[in-house]
Design an enzyme around this catalytic site. Structure first.
Site, PDB file in Angstrom:
ATOM      1  N   GLY A 170       0.835  -1.196   0.000  1.00 19.26           N
ATOM      2  CA  GLY A 170       0.000   0.000   0.000  1.00 19.26           C
ATOM      3  C   GLY A 170       0.869   1.245   0.000  1.00 19.26           C
TER       4      GLY A 170
ATOM      5  N   GLN B 162       3.442   9.831   0.600  1.00 16.70           N
ATOM      6  CA  GLN B 162       4.722   9.114   0.683  1.00 16.70           C
ATOM      7  C   GLN B 162       5.602   9.368  -0.545  1.00 16.70           C
ATOM      8  OE1 GLN B 162       2.630   5.261   1.956  1.00 16.70           O
ATOM      9  NE2 GLN B 162       4.593   5.125   2.992  1.00 16.70           N
TER      10      GLN B 162
ATOM     11  N   CYS C 143       6.097   0.040   7.129  1.00 14.46           N
ATOM     12  CA  CYS C 143       5.747   1.207   6.318  1.00 14.46           C
ATOM     13  C   CYS C 143       6.940   1.554   5.433  1.00 14.46           C
ATOM     14  CB  CYS C 143       5.436   2.384   7.251  1.00 14.46           C
ATOM     15  SG  CYS C 143       4.976   3.889   6.372  1.00 14.46           S
ATOM     16  N   LEU C 144       6.673   1.826   4.161  1.00 12.51           N
ATOM     17  CA  LEU C 144       7.774   2.164   3.251  1.00 12.51           C
ATOM     18  C   LEU C 144       8.461   3.465   3.667  1.00 12.51           C
ATOM     19  CD1 LEU C 144       6.149   1.214  -0.177  1.00 12.51           C
ATOM     20  CD2 LEU C 144       7.877  -0.074   1.102  1.00 12.51           C
TER      21      LEU C 144
ATOM     22  N   HIS D  30      -4.265   1.992   7.831  1.00 12.25           N
ATOM     23  CA  HIS D  30      -2.881   2.488   7.867  1.00 12.25           C
ATOM     24  C   HIS D  30      -2.694   3.596   6.821  1.00 12.25           C
ATOM     25  CE1 HIS D  30       1.673   1.570   7.884  1.00 12.25           C
ATOM     26  NE2 HIS D  30       1.517   2.387   6.863  1.00 12.25           N
ATOM     27  N   GLU D  31      -3.233   3.357   5.611  1.00 10.93           N
ATOM     28  CA  GLU D  31      -3.037   4.338   4.530  1.00 10.93           C
ATOM     29  C   GLU D  31      -3.881   5.601   4.758  1.00 10.93           C
ATOM     30  OE1 GLU D  31      -0.563   3.862   2.718  1.00 10.93           O
ATOM     31  OE2 GLU D  31      -0.265   1.731   3.056  1.00 10.93           O
TER      32      GLU D  31
ATOM     33  N   HIS E 131      -2.128   7.938   6.913  1.00 13.12           N
ATOM     34  CA  HIS E 131      -1.123   8.763   6.213  1.00 13.12           C
ATOM     35  C   HIS E 131      -1.739  10.066   5.688  1.00 13.12           C
ATOM     36  CE1 HIS E 131       2.634   6.578   6.060  1.00 13.12           C
ATOM     37  NE2 HIS E 131       2.059   5.478   5.643  1.00 13.12           N
TER      38      HIS E 131
HETATM   39 ZN   LIG Z   1       2.835   3.564   5.699  1.00 15.47          ZN
END
Ligand SMILES: [Zn+2]
Length: 175
Positions: free
Chosen positions: A46, A51, A96-97, A138-139, A142
């Site tokens: 995701g 990001q 998380c990236l 989670h997204e 963000h």
């Molecule tokens: Zn993340």
């Protein structure tokens, strides 16, 4: 399509509140394409637009694709919101990236109902469960400047933030 750079903590942009997408323009679709490419390359399941330093309410996701299985299920969510959540909670180990190589257990509602706009501009409602529920929450976090480490203990969060702040000072990039 083009790869975009994924920003990592302590980049302050990750704390921005992303703006709603007003129309699903060619530009928005192009950003989604770039996000899919960037997400697959990372690899991740995701990605939120912030990001890749774009503060707009757009998320890409693929919970099916794995290296070598040949399957893909690219999904994009525009202006997503949780409209109902179960009382029952679920714990998943999240990563998380934007916080590379750090994982921690996070508790969230097990099921959520979401409303979003798809890439054709249609408003959709859908029930999410399991990994899908965790990932979409989670997204969406963000988009509101919230990171998964905000859901863990203060002590653990301070440790991981300090590690990345030190690395940033030394000019180390994890990506
Ligand atoms: Zn993340």
């Amino acid at each position: 399509m083009a790869l975009r750079e994924i920003i990592i903590i302590p980049d302050k942009q990750l704390r921005l509140i992303s703006k709603p997408v007003e129309t699903v323009s060619a530009e928005v679709r192009r950003l989604a394409d770039d996000m899919f490419e960037t997400m697959y390359e990372a690899p991740g399941i995701g990605l939120a637009a912030i990001q890749v330093a774009q503060p707009v309410r757009l998320i890409t996701m693929d919970l099916v694709r794995k290296e070598g299985n040949g399957l893909t299920e690219p999904r994009a969510f525009i202006n997503p919101e949780v409209i109902a959540a179960s009382e029952e909670m679920n714990v998943y180990e999240e990563g998380c990236l934007s916080i590379p190589e750090y994982y921690a257990e996070v508790e969230r509602p097990k099921q959520v109902r979401i409303r979003y706009t798809d890439l054709d501009g249609n408003v959709q409602e859908e029930d999410a469960d399991g990994l899908f529920a965790t990932c979409i929450q989670h997204e969406i976090d963000h988009l509101n400047g919230v990171l998964f480490v905000d859901h863990i203990s203060k002590l653990k969060r301070a440790m991981v933030m300090r590690k990345f702040e030190k690395a940033a000072k030394r000019g180390i990039k994890y990506v």
